[in-house]
Design an enzyme around this catalytic site. Sequence first.
Site: not given
Ligand SMILES: Cc1cc2nc3c(=O)[nH]c(=O)nc-3n(C[C@H](O)[C@H](O)[C@H](O)COP(=O)(O)O)c2cc1C
Ligand SMILES: [Mn+2]
Length: 501
Positions: A170, A174-175, A188, A231, A280
Amino acid sequence: MAPPGDLREWIRLLEDEGELVRVSAEVDPDLEITEIVDRTVKSGGPALLFERPKGSRLPLLINQFGTERRMCLAFGVDRLDDVAGKLEDVLEMQPPQGLVDKVRGLRKLKSIADSLPKTVSRGACQEVVLTGDEIDLDLLPIQRCWPGDPAPFITLPAVITRDPHTGVRNVGMYRMQKIDSRSTYMHWQIHKDGRADYLATDGKIPVAVALGLDPVTAYSASAPLPKHIDEFMLAGFLRGEPVEVVKAKTVDLEVPANAEIVLEGTIEKGEVGMEGPFGDHTGYYTPAEPFPIFRLSAITMRRDAVYPSIVVGKPVQEDAWLAKATERIFLPAIKMTVPEIVDYDLPVAGAFHNCVIVSIRKSFPGHAHKVMHAIWGLGMLSLSKAVVVVDAHVNVHDYQEVFFYVGANVDPKRDVVISEGPLDHLDHAPTLQFFGGKLGIDATAKTTAEGAREWPEEIAMSGEIRELVDRRWDEYGISAQDGGDVVQNGSRRRLRQLLRR
Ligand SMILES: Cc1cc2nc3c(=O)[nH]c(=O)nc-3n(C[C@H](O)[C@H](O)[C@H](O)COP(=O)(O)O)c2cc1C
Ligand SMILES: [Mn+2]
């Protein structure tokens, strides 16, 4: 044109296209960069390469995705809908009829096979390897974005994990709040795949974080794919070339060979600390909450690495364009499940989870309700707070037109659905975190079977007269033909251009 192969190629392309400004003045990653970027993004300005961020020897790239044009350059397309077209082609594959069809089908299947990540033995991302006492996050120009943020945050990472049971990779964005020079928090959120991998682990989960990727692979980390899809495979498919990965130095994971910087380490189940607050994309500070702690075991990088960053905050920010790309790219997949959907729009001002506008080919009583509930059951769209349903002919990207139908076609008593369900982790408005109210508005034309009176006919000029006026327009001596645009503000117009078919 093929999408750029790595961050350097991308920077060169941006520069050649007049889309990048190098800032040679020393600038502070503590707040100062945010203010510069906020002004630049909101005025549709260029990507910025800060060559001398205060306190670090690494340059900082930001606003690489900040306009529709750059987003299209990143994907090597003229319109974002063209990216969707590629996926649609594969999703809608039918058993081939005849030889030509078979050859075409094979080509499509090959494009899927070619999208699998490819393991290589060496990667530029490991030109420099820092372990033990050499590990030092202070080397990086990590931004503190907003005055209420307690620490610097890594904001544009591709966080790599594996499902401990299935082994499927995966990648998520995530910040990561810096705790000290060797550890960060991992944000997460509750609905995300990275968190699910962590929860399924006993003991320690290996984690690798890639920073500074080619733009399509960087985008893919933000894409809301189903859990069992890697991804990097989507990135390979969209690039038309596999993502090349190398073995990480200290953890059992592969990392993109082309990355500028890689952070390797582990997260121990149950070891958490108070992360945040953080300014945020909701436009508010999300309050401090417990999140897992990422402990570094190595930093690897290119010799002259570039550090990538992004600022989120009150819309419009750079992430609006990452999300618009997702909106367009995922339309074919949504139509696979809910084929009556014609188009949809997630307004940037709605922070992407607050509002969905969707147009449908309505064919039975209550059809709009069916679609609302489908959206509330569909991947990350399930977190949508409000859904507005309009008929097929309505342009969902024209908010004025949508608002007209919401006003004209809705009896609030009959056509408004109040439901409840899961909500975005960061939404501060609901009484409870994660769970609360949903609003559905059925703005389609109603039938007597839905309890409406005889529905009136909509006004429209006849085609014959429209053609006549088109033909004679110059004769009338009235210059402005597109009078409607006068009332549109700049960003609305940009959006309309983006989505014009
Ligand atoms: C700039 C940016 C920052 C993000 N920060 C977070 C974060 O801190 N925590 C989080 O859970 N998702 C965050 N997201 C959203 C996730 O990247 C997004 O939901 C992604 O699909 C997560 O991957 P996953 O589906 O494999 O978990 C962010 C997205 C962007 C574009
Ligand atoms: Mn995913």
